[in-house]
Design a protein around this motif. Structure first.
Motif, PDB file in Angstrom:
ATOM      1  N   LEU A  36      68.525  27.704 -13.403  1.00 56.69           N
ATOM      2  CA  LEU A  36      67.642  28.638 -12.848  1.00 56.69           C
ATOM      3  C   LEU A  36      66.650  28.116 -11.634  1.00 56.69           C
ATOM      4  N   ASN A  37      66.884  26.865 -11.465  1.00 52.87           N
ATOM      5  CA  ASN A  37      66.085  26.064 -10.671  1.00 52.87           C
ATOM      6  C   ASN A  37      66.416  26.335  -9.240  1.00 52.87           C
ATOM      7  N   ASP A  38      65.497  26.401  -8.318  1.00 58.38           N
ATOM      8  CA  ASP A  38      65.720  26.883  -6.886  1.00 58.38           C
ATOM      9  C   ASP A  38      65.193  25.702  -6.203  1.00 58.38           C
ATOM     10  N   TYR A  39      66.270  24.823  -5.792  1.00 61.30           N
ATOM     11  CA  TYR A  39      66.012  23.527  -5.091  1.00 61.30           C
ATOM     12  C   TYR A  39      65.183  23.518  -3.788  1.00 61.30           C
ATOM     13  N   SER A  40      65.536  24.641  -3.185  1.00 62.65           N
ATOM     14  CA  SER A  40      64.684  24.958  -1.847  1.00 62.65           C
ATOM     15  C   SER A  40      63.287  24.724  -2.303  1.00 62.65           C
ATOM     16  N   LEU A  41      62.841  25.310  -3.111  1.00 62.14           N
ATOM     17  CA  LEU A  41      61.374  25.396  -3.529  1.00 62.14           C
ATOM     18  C   LEU A  41      60.841  24.369  -4.321  1.00 62.14           C
ATOM     19  N   VAL A  42      61.671  23.455  -4.841  1.00 68.66           N
ATOM     20  CA  VAL A  42      61.401  22.173  -5.491  1.00 68.66           C
ATOM     21  C   VAL A  42      60.987  21.132  -4.430  1.00 68.66           C
ATOM     22  N   LEU A  43      61.708  21.050  -3.239  1.00 67.56           N
ATOM     23  CA  LEU A  43      61.511  20.203  -2.207  1.00 67.56           C
ATOM     24  C   LEU A  43      60.015  20.318  -1.649  1.00 67.56           C
ATOM     25  N   GLN A  44      59.416  21.216  -1.980  1.00 68.10           N
ATOM     26  CA  GLN A  44      58.108  21.496  -1.448  1.00 68.10           C
ATOM     27  C   GLN A  44      57.239  20.873  -2.199  1.00 68.10           C
ATOM     28  N   ASP A  45      57.246  20.605  -3.420  1.00 66.71           N
ATOM     29  CA  ASP A  45      56.472  19.684  -4.313  1.00 66.71           C
ATOM     30  C   ASP A  45      57.086  18.913  -5.451  1.00 66.71           C
ATOM     31  N   ALA A  46      57.013  17.691  -5.061  1.00 68.53           N
ATOM     32  CA  ALA A  46      57.800  16.792  -5.747  1.00 68.53           C
ATOM     33  C   ALA A  46      57.459  16.576  -7.283  1.00 68.53           C
ATOM     34  N   ARG A  47      56.066  17.141  -7.550  1.00 70.65           N
ATOM     35  CA  ARG A  47      55.597  16.933  -8.778  1.00 70.65           C
ATOM     36  C   ARG A  47      56.207  18.056  -9.646  1.00 70.65           C
ATOM     37  N   ILE A  48      56.808  19.193  -9.225  1.00 68.51           N
ATOM     38  CA  ILE A  48      57.406  20.338  -9.933  1.00 68.51           C
ATOM     39  C   ILE A  48      58.996  20.069  -9.868  1.00 68.51           C
ATOM     40  N   LYS A  49      59.276  19.955 -11.241  1.00 66.53           N
ATOM     41  CA  LYS A  49      60.866  19.631 -11.626  1.00 66.53           C
ATOM     42  C   LYS A  49      61.631  20.930 -11.615  1.00 66.53           C
ATOM     43  N   CYS A  50      61.114  22.260 -12.038  1.00 65.74           N
ATOM     44  CA  CYS A  50      61.889  23.349 -11.980  1.00 65.74           C
ATOM     45  C   CYS A  50      61.113  24.499 -11.392  1.00 65.74           C
ATOM     46  N   THR A  51      61.812  25.021 -10.589  1.00 61.90           N
ATOM     47  CA  THR A  51      61.023  26.506  -9.764  1.00 61.90           C
ATOM     48  C   THR A  51      62.076  27.345  -9.899  1.00 61.90           C
ATOM     49  N   ILE A  52      61.607  28.700 -10.209  1.00 58.37           N
ATOM     50  CA  ILE A  52      62.364  29.893 -10.183  1.00 58.37           C
ATOM     51  C   ILE A  52      61.898  30.764  -9.153  1.00 58.37           C
ATOM     52  N   SER A  53      62.777  31.738  -8.696  1.00 62.48           N
ATOM     53  CA  SER A  53      62.433  32.754  -7.512  1.00 62.48           C
ATOM     54  C   SER A  53      63.054  33.779  -8.027  1.00 62.48           C
TER      55      SER A  53
END
Length: 682
Positions: A36-53
């Motif tokens: 479910l990880n949205d890699y375009s959003l992860v690049l904005q904050d390296a501390r977050i490993k998995c981001t969903i939209s």
């Protein structure tokens, strides 16, 4: 948003605070990466490993414990850098999410045992439609066949129409008595549709709310698919419950089972959902010369005299609950089971209390219902101070309880508790020196009669003036004559002397002819309460005036009896050098020393060795039924008195303390009807 996932429950196996899967906590930890990880959003904050939209129009929110909460200390051994703990268990969060999903997709979790109805009813032939319409009538109702046939005939006549208008009403007679009856009725008032009507009766938990609810249910049972109806009712409670359930379809099973008459309301919303009905409840003022409402009221009154009740078959629902409680295998208790079970518990406690041997002086008053326990409870709980808790209030309450249970420290009680401080033999009253100083002697003591008689006359006139000035009931004639003829304000010396001259082997009993003596023990006599019940129609005013009158009456009565006796008794104690300090240290001085030096074989101990209590007192169930009424059948009367209040009849259990005889034969036809739907128990 950052993606969090529940922690593996295997890490919580050693936690003893969670005994079942349903109590397992929801601990969320950051996801380390998934599909479910949205890699375009992860690049904005390296501390977050998995981001969903995700695009969504509804968001479920739940609370978590603050980091400073004690709950977090339980999981210190997990060595987690970042985690959140929900205030609700994991099972509850999953159930809520599933309920939201079902509501969004219009999926109803309550399904009947039978085959579900066809949604495409418009293309079905007439016979199939009638069969599907009559299915709930045949399966969901427990009643005689002719009642079902009447509803089916009405449903067939309503089949070609879609817009309906109904007036409904419920009626309950003799509410608060064992003869209460519930009925309901409705009629269709749209002139372009057959103006048919229906009425019936119901039993168990009689109330106007249940009657009104059953009227709404029977209306929906006869409506065709996709119908629209306006139901005019004078029950605001039904309208509130309807709107509440309509706006929140995802109610948890726990909350649903706490709703009164939940079987009726479950079936109402099942019909709305599966028959695709549009229902509007409209409030009308009752008894306002509204023709439709008056006709519905007449139908409801006619229906309550019917001997063929209508009940709901709980087996119609397949997934209503894991279990439903029933009363004596008769019918389901369709309300908050905890509140209902308070009835047998409180009545059992009360029965044990009145069977206490310390209350033997007022045994006749208890047996014949001379004590109004409702007002007595209000008086004992009355707080005359400005604060909810205080030392003064504690002393007031303890004094009331001790005097009402005849355990106030009089001579016989003190002699029993401190045998080495008080002299042997009978301790006589320090006021009259004739009779033994006991709790029951206070009202009989001849030394107080000269002061009590004018006090009774004073408060008799006060009561007459109070009722004349403040009465709110239409029953306002003959006030002075009734109060003057009452024994409540009469002092009868012959009756008091007869009670004092009891056999030494028997206990002194307070005479029933002198009800004012009960006030000395903070018990409200029925002879006094009846005046407030008859002349004050409003409950709040009745209680307020009675408490005010009783407070002044008992205060002055106590001053010339208990207070006078206490002063003379303290002087007598002082003459024997009995002080409060000696009483406080009595147990301490009597207890043997645990540090005695070892004794030789020739020496004998000065103090008996301390022996621990090996066995506690066993309290056996008193099989003698309430108030020692041995002529009452144990099984039937105890069952009726303790558990059937607001089930077979209406009213609280206090209403039936002194009318235990109850005829169960009138329920035998109903029992036969219910037994026909249940398989025989083996």
């Amino acid at each position: 948003m950052e993606h969090y996932i529940p922690i593996n429950n295997s890490l919580l196996v050693n936690d003893p605070s969670f005994q079942s899967s349903r109590s397992s906590p929801l601990i969320l930890i950051p996801c380390m990466g998934c599909h479910l990880n949205d890699y375009s959003l992860v690049l904005q904050d390296a501390r977050i490993k998995c981001t969903i939209s995700i695009r969504i129009n509804r968001l479920s929110v739940f609370n978590i414990f603050h980091r400073s909460n004690q709950v977090h200390k339980r999981y210190a051994n997990l060595l987690l850098k970042k985690y959140f703990v929900s205030t609700k268990p994991l099972h509850f969060i999953r159930y809520s999410a599933h309920s939201i999903y079902l509501a969004q997709h219009n999926i109803n979790t309550i399904t009947p045992v039978h085959t579900s109805l066809s949604a495409n009813s418009q293309t079905s032939d007439n016979d199939d439609i009638i069969k599907q319409l009559t299915l709930p009538i045949q399966s969901a109702l427990l009643c005689k066949d002719f009642i079902k046939s009447s509803l089916i005939d009405i449903a067939k006549k309503f089949l070609p129409f879609t817009n309906f208008e109904f007036y409904s009403d419920g009626s309950v007679s003799n509410i608060g008595t064992i003869n209460s009856k519930s009925g309901f009725g409705w009629l269709q008032t749209n002139p372009s549709i057959p103006q048919l009507s229906f009425n019936g009766s119901t039993i168990f938990f009689p109330s106007s709310f249940k009657s009104e609810s059953l009227a709404i249910l029977t209306i929906l049972l006869v409506l065709p698919f996709y119908a629209t109806c306006h139901i005019y009712t004078d029950s605001q409670n039904c309208i509130d419950i309807f709107n509440q359930k309509l706006l929140s379809p995802t109610i948890s099973p726990r909350r649903r089972l706490k709703q009164n008459n939940f079987l009726i309301w479950d079936l109402i919303f099942w019909l709305i959902s599966h028959h695709h009905l549009t229902v509007h409840l409209v409030k009308v003022k009752g008894h306002s010369n509204n023709k439709g409402n008056d006709q519905a009221d007449a139908l409801a009154k006619k229906g309550r005299i019917s001997d063929d009740p209508i009940l709901i078959n709980h087996k119609f629902f397949q997934q209503s609950s894991l279990a439903l409680f029933n009363y004596n295998h008769i019918y389901i208790i369709d309300r908050n089971i905890r509140k209902w079970s308070d009835t047998p518990i409180q009545s059992r406690i009360f029965n044990m209390a009145v069977n206490n041997s310390s209350l033997s002086p007022i045994n006749h008053q208890i047996t014949h219902g001379d004590i109004d326990w409702h007002y007595t409870k209000q008086w004992i709980n009355f707080n005359p101070t400005d604060t909810p808790t205080s030392t003064k209030l504690r002393n007031i309450q303890s004094s009331k309880i001790k005097k009402s249970t005849f355990n106030h420290p009089t001579g016989n009680i003190l002699q029993r508790n401190y045998p080495d401080l008080y002299p042997l033999g009978r301790i006589n009253c320090t006021e009259c020196s004739f009779d033994e100083d006991t709790n029951s002697h206070i009202g009989l003591c001849p030394a107080h009669r000269s002061a009590i008689e004018p006090l009774l006359s004073k408060f008799k006139q006060k009561l007459i003036d109070l009722i004349k000035d403040e009465h709110t009931s239409s029953f306002s004639f003959d006030i002075e004559c009734r109060i003057n003829n009452s024994n409540m304000f009469k002092l009868l010396p012959n009756i008091l002397d007869t009670a004092r001259q009891a056999d030494p082997t028997t206990l002194i009993r307070i005479p029933r002819e002198q009800p004012w003596i009960l006030l000395l023990h903070h018990l409200i006599p029925r002879d006094l309460a009846v005046f407030f019940d008859n002349y004050f129609s409003k409950k709040n005013e009745r209680s307020r005036f009675l408490i005010q009158f009783v407070s002044e009456f008992i205060s002055e009565l106590t001053t010339i009896t208990w207070s006078s006796r206490s002063r003379s008794f303290k002087r007598w104690e002082k003459s024997l050098d009995i002080t409060l300090k000696k009483k406080k240290n009595y147990r301490k001085n009597k207890s043997p020393s645990r540090l005695q030096p070892p004794l030789s074989a020739d020496e004998t101990p000065l103090i008996a060795p301390f022996q621990r209590r090996r066995q506690y007192t066993r309290y056996y169930h008193n099989k003698v039924l309430p108030y020692f009424k041995q002529l009452v059948n144990i099984d039937v009367s105890a069952c009726i008195r303790w558990t059937t209040c607001n089930f077979l009849h209406s009213g609280t259990w206090e209403s039936y303390r002194d009318s235990l005889l109850f005829n169960l034969d009138q329920f035998s036809p109903i029992q036969s009807l219910l037994d026909s739907y249940n398989p025989p128990r083996t």
